[in-house]
Design an enzyme around this catalytic site. Structure first.
Site, PDB file in Angstrom:
ATOM      1  N   SER A 152       0.842  -1.199   0.000  1.00  0.00           N
ATOM      2  CA  SER A 152       0.000   0.000   0.000  1.00  0.00           C
ATOM      3  C   SER A 152       0.875   1.245   0.000  1.00  0.00           C
ATOM      4  O   SER A 152       2.049   1.197   0.403  1.00  0.00           O
ATOM      5  CB  SER A 152      -0.896  -0.004   1.242  1.00  0.00           C
ATOM      6  OG  SER A 152      -1.461   1.266   1.488  1.00  0.00           O
ATOM      7  N   TYR A 180      -1.820  -1.140  10.083  1.00  0.00           N
ATOM      8  CA  TYR A 180      -1.916  -1.349   8.638  1.00  0.00           C
ATOM      9  C   TYR A 180      -0.628  -0.892   7.948  1.00  0.00           C
ATOM     10  O   TYR A 180      -0.063  -1.599   7.106  1.00  0.00           O
ATOM     11  CB  TYR A 180      -3.125  -0.605   8.079  1.00  0.00           C
ATOM     12  CG  TYR A 180      -3.351  -0.820   6.603  1.00  0.00           C
ATOM     13  CD1 TYR A 180      -3.944  -1.992   6.134  1.00  0.00           C
ATOM     14  CD2 TYR A 180      -2.967   0.137   5.671  1.00  0.00           C
ATOM     15  CE1 TYR A 180      -4.147  -2.193   4.779  1.00  0.00           C
ATOM     16  CE2 TYR A 180      -3.163  -0.054   4.318  1.00  0.00           C
ATOM     17  CZ  TYR A 180      -3.765  -1.219   3.876  1.00  0.00           C
ATOM     18  OH  TYR A 180      -3.954  -1.412   2.526  1.00  0.00           O
TER      19      TYR A 180
END
Length: 269
Positions: A152, A180
């Site tokens: 990401s 995350y």
């Protein structure tokens, strides 16, 4: 050129295959003649045809827990029995804490729950590690394969907490949480490690850095996020399909250990 990007007949595994992006990857490969294995924790029979239409008849759906090695080994046995050795693995399954998550998930870093950290790391990093051990190990034994690990933008840059200022102005405590980002950063070096480890076995391992995907987010979120993207928008759910097909095919035959950034320019500022 068509042959260069050909994936027909390849046994392609997609973890989190019932989700928004996993579904798109599965459809893209199935439409091009690949033998697609959809792996997900929960797969309800009616959802198969609803999400994949007629192509569902040509797919293999396996309920699989990416955090349990025994579950992955059971899936591998079913894949081998049905279609033989896996050739492509897209490590797509992941957890995030979106704006609608419980308050404790999106509170300050200082009080971020350890249980939330462990839950995210268990799926996003341990899950990829185990899938690579089981399915990647099978590829290495067979002497070929392509592994695509999904990272990401928040694995290479820190989240801009100002994007979520609109929520704080509404009196809500909200911070994009740490787990995350940390998990997606770990994916990048796991990829490089495995690329060097399995190079001689002709297993290519690459990672893809993705940006946010439109999914009916709050208008206030879009107003804050989209100006940070040079292309001026979030990704459509089909925008990453070409990248996956490229990395799975012979078009990327000399590419391993790389990080391919497909983010609309988000990290270019």
């Amino acid at each position: 050129m068509r042959d260069l990007f050909d994936v027909s007949g390849k046994v392609c595994l997609v973890t989190g295959g019932m989700g928004q992006l996993g579904r798109q990857y599965s459809l893209a490969f199935a439409e091009r003649g690949a033998r697609v294995v959809v792996l997900d924790q929960k797969i309800h029979q009616p959802d198969q045809e609803r999400k994949f239409g007629a192509l569902s008849k040509r797919m293999l759906f396996l309920e699989t827990d990416v955090t349990e090695r025994s579950s992955l080994e059971t899936a591998l046995a079913s894949i081998r029995e049905t279609w033989g050795e896996p050739e492509v693995l897209i490590n797509n399954a992941a957890l995030d804490s979106p704006p609608g998550a419980p308050a404790e998930e999106n509170g300050p870093f200082e009080t971020y729950p350890v249980s939330s950290w462990e839950k995210v790391m268990n799926v996003n990093l341990k899950g990829v590690f185990l899938c690579c051990q089981v399915f990647g190990g099978a590829m290495a034994s067979a002497g070929k394969g392509s592994i695509i690990n999904i990272s990401s933008i928040y694995g290479i840059v820190s989240p801009d907490q100002n994007i979520y200022e609109y929520r704080r102005k509404e009196g809500k405590t909200f911070f994009k949480p740490v787990a995350y980002s940390a998990s997606k950063s770990g994916i990048l070096n796991l990829t490089r490690y495995l690329a060097t480890y399995w190079g001689k076995q002709r297993v290519r391992v690459n990672s893809v850095v993705l940006a946010g995907v439109f999914n009916n987010q709050d208008p206030e979120f879009l107003e804050a996020y989209c100006p940070k993207v040079p292309l001026g928008r979030m990704a459509d759910e089909t925008d990453y399909n070409g990248t996956m097909l490229f990395l799975a095919s012979d078009a990327s035959s000399y590419m391993t250990g790389s990080t391919l950034v497909v983010d609309g320019g988000f990290t270019a500022w």
